[in-house]
Write an enzyme that holds these catalytic residues in place. Structure first.
Site, PDB file in Angstrom:
ATOM      1  N   GLY A 254       0.735  -1.123  -0.026  1.00  0.00           N
ATOM      2  CA  GLY A 254      -0.065  -0.104   0.151  1.00  0.00           C
ATOM      3  C   GLY A 254       0.820   1.197   0.038  1.00  0.00           C
ATOM      4  O   GLY A 254       0.381   2.402  -0.393  1.00  0.00           O
ATOM      5  N   ASP A 255       2.053   1.205   0.624  1.00  0.00           N
ATOM      6  CA  ASP A 255       2.938   2.355   0.716  1.00  0.00           C
ATOM      7  C   ASP A 255       3.502   2.517  -0.547  1.00  0.00           C
ATOM      8  O   ASP A 255       3.744   3.757  -1.005  1.00  0.00           O
ATOM      9  CB  ASP A 255       3.778   2.254   1.705  1.00  0.00           C
ATOM     10  CG  ASP A 255       3.535   1.975   3.103  1.00  0.00           C
ATOM     11  OD1 ASP A 255       2.728   2.981   3.658  1.00  0.00           O
ATOM     12  OD2 ASP A 255       3.467   0.833   3.792  1.00  0.00           O
ATOM     13  N   ARG A 256       3.927   1.604  -1.432  1.00  0.00           N
ATOM     14  CA  ARG A 256       4.404   1.773  -2.526  1.00  0.00           C
ATOM     15  C   ARG A 256       3.264   2.183  -3.576  1.00  0.00           C
ATOM     16  O   ARG A 256       3.607   3.048  -4.405  1.00  0.00           O
ATOM     17  CB  ARG A 256       5.105   0.237  -3.140  1.00  0.00           C
ATOM     18  CG  ARG A 256       5.530   0.496  -4.481  1.00  0.00           C
ATOM     19  CD  ARG A 256       6.866   1.360  -4.387  1.00  0.00           C
ATOM     20  NE  ARG A 256       7.352   1.451  -5.834  1.00  0.00           N
ATOM     21  CZ  ARG A 256       7.373   2.899  -6.376  1.00  0.00           C
ATOM     22  NH1 ARG A 256       6.861   3.863  -5.541  1.00  0.00           N
ATOM     23  NH2 ARG A 256       7.817   3.083  -7.590  1.00  0.00           N
TER      24      ARG A 256
END
Length: 461
Positions: A254-256
């Site tokens: 999700g961060d990527r």
């Protein structure tokens, strides 16, 4: 180019890696024999690190950090990639520790009750947000995104520049007007109470938060976008962007996704193109090993005298003997690993998942020159070994001078010898050595589009 700004809650991610071959006599739980500890920035810290790794300009990271040991370790890790603008933290810096055996998580330990203090923001933080080219809000529910003054600044920023809001179940609602909200499916269904379908949830999130668009990530299926014009669009994972048939670590996906989306928007992409780019980037990130591939070995916890992970030739053979004594499964792979890239990391993570310890057999500089030509290697053997040894998937590195690793494999005697799928159809000269000692040769899929030769060719254009 104006800097990109990440706003959110950082924490320290720790992976305690080992092997488990027996159960505890007091309870039916596995006993993990610890091989080492790896650390990396977590939460919004991971998002900021990923953005800094892939974005063209500077990245500023606004977060709250404590002065405790965890906070100091986290600050040092972040400083390698981003400029940190610190806010005061009430309580202890958060730490998330995964205990893993043979690449599989056994349990997770969460410590640290710290939340951002609602003190006036430093002037540097105000200037950073007002001067940002784009903003990523990575809300992990620890108060940075809920700070009243911060929310006023972010509302003003959303009227000027792209703002991506990546929410958390314990976090706060996005400020009005953000360019893109990026909840995962579970988060979106929670926000859009009463919706059972990701597409309906995306529309509901966009409406409730008054964002220009909302993209609900749905794992291996990609994302569903509620676009600014009111339409919904399924954005699938492109062919070749994922690997199948292996244990995938989705930590950090999700961060990527969010960091790739804000980077694309900052470069002028429209929302649909930014989401498509984010889906592909997140998929390749997971295929290349996920967040764990960004970890560095915390040698201070291993008792190393020189502060470096063990990578000398002797340690590889000692490790092999130790694994055999424990009845474990030794995996080895080899190559030049010149200009370490995502394809290499993916192969190494896959290789480690096949056993209890992984040794990399690394071509020396002279060996690389014989194989690749006088212009190679780009990176010396010492530095290549150091980089490899820093990866959480690699337990030891041994450098060999010959063109083939056959001689070193005679000493290592691995249970599994791993090479990339691009060797399919050709007989490896070292295969006979591996099989003679009872080992097997495994070819794993390669990540399409990654090779050192291609990187060098594109850089020379």
């Amino acid at each position: 180019m104006r800097p990109l700004v990440v706003v959110g809650d950082a924490l320290l991610d720790v992976d305690v890696e080992g092997s488990a071959t027996r159960l505890c006599p007091e309870a039916p739980v596995p006993v993990v024999d610890v091989d080492g500890e790896w650390v990396r920035p977590g939460g919004a810290g991971l998002a900021a690190t990923l953005l800094a790794t892939h974005a063209a300009g500077d990245v500023l990271f606004v977060t709250a950090l404590g002065s405790d040991d965890t906070g100091r370790r986290l600050a040092a890790l972040l400083a390698r990639d981003v400029e940190v603008l610190r806010l005061p933290l009430s309580g202890e810096t958060a730490r998330k520790t995964r205990v893993r055996a043979s690449g599989q998580s056994v349990t997770r330990l969460d410590t640290g009750d710290g939340h951002a203090a609602h003190a006036p923001l430093p002037e540097r933080v105000r200037r950073a947000i007002r001067g940002a080219g784009a903003v990523l809000v990575s809300d992990y529910g620890r108060g940075v995104a809920a700070h009243p003054e911060m929310r006023r600044l972010l509302t003003e920023a959303a009227a000027r520049v792209p703002v991506v809001w990546d929410p958390h179940p314990r976090g706060t609602a996005a400020v009005p007007g953000v360019t893109l909200a990026t909840p995962n499916e579970r988060e979106a269904l929670s926000i859009a109470d009463g919706c059972a379908d990701p597409a309906d949830a995306a529309v509901s999130v966009r409406r409730r938060w008054r964002s220009q668009a909302a993209a609900v990530t749905v794992g291996a299926r990609g994302a569903v976008l509620a676009a600014p014009d009111g339409t919904t669009l399924a954005v699938p994972v492109p062919d070749g962007a994922t690997l199948t048939g292996q244990k995938l670590d989705t930590c950090g996906a999700g961060d990527r996704f969010a960091s790739a989306a804000v980077s694309a928007l900052a470069e002028g992409a429209d929302v649909a193109d930014a989401v498509a780019s984010a889906v592909e980037s997140a998929s390749r990130f997971v295929a290349a090993g996920g967040a764990a591939a960004l970890s560095t070995r915390d040698s201070s916890r291993d008792g190393g005298e020189d502060g470096l992970p063990p990578s000398e030739d002797g340690s590889a053979f000692e490790l092999a003997e130790s694994v055999r004594r424990r009845g474990g499964r030794l995996v080895a792979t080899g190559g030049c690993f010149d200009l370490l890239h995502a394809g290499h990391v993916s192969l190494l993570r896959h290789a480690k998942s096949l056993g209890d310890a992984l040794v990399v057999c690394l071509n020396s500089d002279e060996s690389v020159r014989r194989l690749k030509g006088p212009g190679r290697p780009v990176v010396t053997a010492d530095d290549r070994a150091r980089l490899l040894a820093e990866l959480s998937s690699v337990d030891a590195v041994v450098v060999f001078e010959e063109s083939s690793p056959s001689a070193v494999l005679e000493r290592l005697r691995p249970d599994v010898w791993v090479k990339g799928g691009d060797y399919a159809g050709s007989e490896l000269p070292e295969a006979e050595v591996v099989r003679r000692h009872g080992g097997e040769v495994v070819l794993v899929p390669t990540v399409e589009g990654y090779s050192t030769t291609r990187l060098l060719s594109e850089a020379s254009r």
